[in-house]
Design a protein around this motif. Sequence first.
Motif, mmCIF file in Angstrom:
data_model
loop_
_atom_site.group_PDB
_atom_site.id
_atom_site.type_symbol
_atom_site.label_atom_id
_atom_site.label_comp_id
_atom_site.label_asym_id
_atom_site.label_seq_id
_atom_site.Cartn_x
_atom_site.Cartn_y
_atom_site.Cartn_z
ATOM 1 N N THR A 175 0.798 -1.236 0.000
ATOM 2 C CA THR A 175 0.000 0.000 0.000
ATOM 3 C C THR A 175 0.828 1.283 0.000
ATOM 4 O O THR A 175 0.259 2.362 -0.148
ATOM 5 C CB THR A 175 -0.928 0.043 1.228
ATOM 6 N N ARG B 147 -4.474 2.657 3.511
ATOM 7 C CA ARG B 147 -4.292 3.151 2.137
ATOM 8 C C ARG B 147 -4.685 2.058 1.146
ATOM 9 O O ARG B 147 -4.598 0.864 1.448
ATOM 10 C CB ARG B 147 -2.832 3.536 1.904
ATOM 11 N N SER C 12 -4.434 -0.648 -1.802
ATOM 12 C CA SER C 12 -3.368 -1.541 -2.238
ATOM 13 C C SER C 12 -2.966 -1.213 -3.672
ATOM 14 O O SER C 12 -3.716 -0.588 -4.433
ATOM 15 C CB SER C 12 -3.835 -2.990 -2.160
ATOM 16 N N ILE C 13 -1.780 -1.660 -4.057
ATOM 17 C CA ILE C 13 -1.306 -1.391 -5.406
ATOM 18 C C ILE C 13 -2.236 -2.010 -6.456
ATOM 19 O O ILE C 13 -2.475 -1.418 -7.509
ATOM 20 C CB ILE C 13 0.149 -1.876 -5.601
ATOM 21 N N TRP D 124 -5.030 0.401 -6.891
ATOM 22 C CA TRP D 124 -4.612 1.572 -7.675
ATOM 23 C C TRP D 124 -4.516 1.231 -9.157
ATOM 24 O O TRP D 124 -4.923 2.026 -10.024
ATOM 25 C CB TRP D 124 -3.259 2.082 -7.177
ATOM 26 N N HIS E 133 8.902 2.794 -2.911
ATOM 27 C CA HIS E 133 8.154 3.823 -3.640
ATOM 28 C C HIS E 133 8.625 3.914 -5.085
ATOM 29 O O HIS E 133 7.814 4.128 -6.000
ATOM 30 C CB HIS E 133 8.324 5.183 -2.968
ATOM 31 N N HIS F 130 7.188 0.956 -7.002
ATOM 32 C CA HIS F 130 5.779 1.203 -7.310
ATOM 33 C C HIS F 130 5.641 2.181 -8.475
ATOM 34 O O HIS F 130 4.827 1.967 -9.393
ATOM 35 C CB HIS F 130 5.066 1.762 -6.077
ATOM 36 N N HIS G 67 2.683 7.937 -11.798
ATOM 37 C CA HIS G 67 2.391 7.785 -10.370
ATOM 38 C C HIS G 67 2.073 9.125 -9.712
ATOM 39 O O HIS G 67 1.400 9.164 -8.676
ATOM 40 C CB HIS G 67 3.563 7.111 -9.659
ATOM 41 N N ARG H 125 -1.926 9.396 -3.429
ATOM 42 C CA ARG H 125 -1.422 8.526 -4.490
ATOM 43 C C ARG H 125 -0.666 7.363 -3.854
ATOM 44 O O ARG H 125 -0.319 7.410 -2.667
ATOM 45 C CB ARG H 125 -0.538 9.310 -5.453
ATOM 46 N N LEU H 126 -0.390 6.335 -4.638
ATOM 47 C CA LEU H 126 0.293 5.141 -4.116
ATOM 48 C C LEU H 126 1.660 5.480 -3.556
ATOM 49 O O LEU H 126 2.074 4.947 -2.524
ATOM 50 C CB LEU H 126 0.428 4.101 -5.238
ATOM 51 N N THR H 127 2.378 6.378 -4.213
ATOM 52 C CA THR H 127 3.748 6.692 -3.821
ATOM 53 C C THR H 127 3.830 7.879 -2.868
ATOM 54 O O THR H 127 4.939 8.395 -2.621
ATOM 55 C CB THR H 127 4.595 6.979 -5.067
#
Length: 475
Positions: free
Chosen positions: A156, A163, A165-166, A169, A434, A437, A448, A461-463
């Motif tokens: 995440t 958050r 999960s990838i 996303w 990060h 990802h 990203h 955002r994911l990162t």
Amino acid sequence: MNDSCDGASPNRRQLLRHAACGFGSVALAGMLGAGAAAGPQRASTTHYAPRAKRIIFLFMAGGVSQVDSFDYKPLLEREDGRVRDFNDARNVARTGQGAKSRVMKSLWKFQQHGESGKWASSLFPELSRCVDDLCFLHGMHTEGVAHGPATLFLHTGATNLIRPSIGSWVTYGLGSENDNLPAFVVLAPSLGNGGPRNYGSAFLPAVYQGTTIGRAGAAAKDAHIPYLLNGARTAAAQQQQLDLVQALNREQIKNRPGDSELAAVIESYELAYRMQRHAPEALDLSRESKATLDQYGIGVPATDDYGRRCLMARRLAEAGVRYIQVNYTDNSNNPPWDQHSEMPKHAAHAAAVDKPIAALLADLKQRGLLDDTLVWWGSEFGRNPFAENNGTGRDHNPNGFTAWLAGGGVKAGFSYGSTDEFGHVAVAQKVHMHDLHATILHLLGLDHQRLTYRYSGRDFRLTDVAGDVKHEIFA
């Protein structure tokens, strides 16, 4: 007059709404709890031209030792048994300082393989033959020195916050390749170290959560999507039932605009109905030849479980599932690769996954799927190059470890980054989680920094606020 689901003295229209709150929503909520997720719409555009269409993530829970697998360090052999100072993250977290520890050499012999001459140990004999297809990331580092935080961070991008999960996303950004199957599937998920948070959608609409098949610790041959088939009613009767329930729920959602969970549940019924015709075929391994089953190690006790999951992953990728996670884990908070006191146990776990993963890579390549499928192999962290408490195991190491990618637009037979001469700390061409990802999203055509979702007044955002794309590994 009160129009709510719990109002008194309902008229006929309210009674229908109340019914929707009752049997319709209860049934749907049950499906949602079982992991059903609706298939999002396919994305019409991406930020960049994608190099990969889908991902297969092979999660090795617990921490595979990089210095016993793919990160060859000759110094460990020469220094074996000697006491050295290591500024180790775990010791620093516990005591505020480093500690003297005994260097421990690898238990497995390394040698070079393939035309690329990449080093790999005898721990993974089958994967050693695949090094010319792999892109090694030797300078990995991450957050969290314990399994729970590090596992959450891998999935995440956060160690302790809720958050997405990838996988969520990715499906939020790209949607589905096949409207008749879930976009995000998780094979054999664990209840430990974050459990459902590792495949959950958090504050993203619930439609983007993962659909689970099987569970950690259960035999893969028994894994299935629950309640997928209904043998008690004809197809026509099921369609009539679906139409009724959907009509009731559409009435209900008029009074609950913005309820993403209800919307996802309603869509999940539509998907579940379509899946009755398409999912059984995708999950039916009996359609494969004996040669293919043998290739994956199916029918052999040591490799049967992970072999079945890897073959299922190939079939799901072939059918258009966007993100597939194949777990090698259990339901404990100390998962399989976590050898604190007895490193030889790594051998049993390697024997369970080595042949199936090599077969998956060969199978994808032979079918032309590896070109646009990104395979990602890795753990939440690595392990230390010294003995824990001067014993026979290795402790957690988030400061330097190895992951690898294959297919999907990355260089083959390539190594990027390095750890120090002991294999302890990433020192060159470092790749933070990060960064990984960000790089994975870029390979899928997603920026990203632009893949964001506004929640509670902030764009997430994911990162988070970090992450650099590692263009150097792109083919």
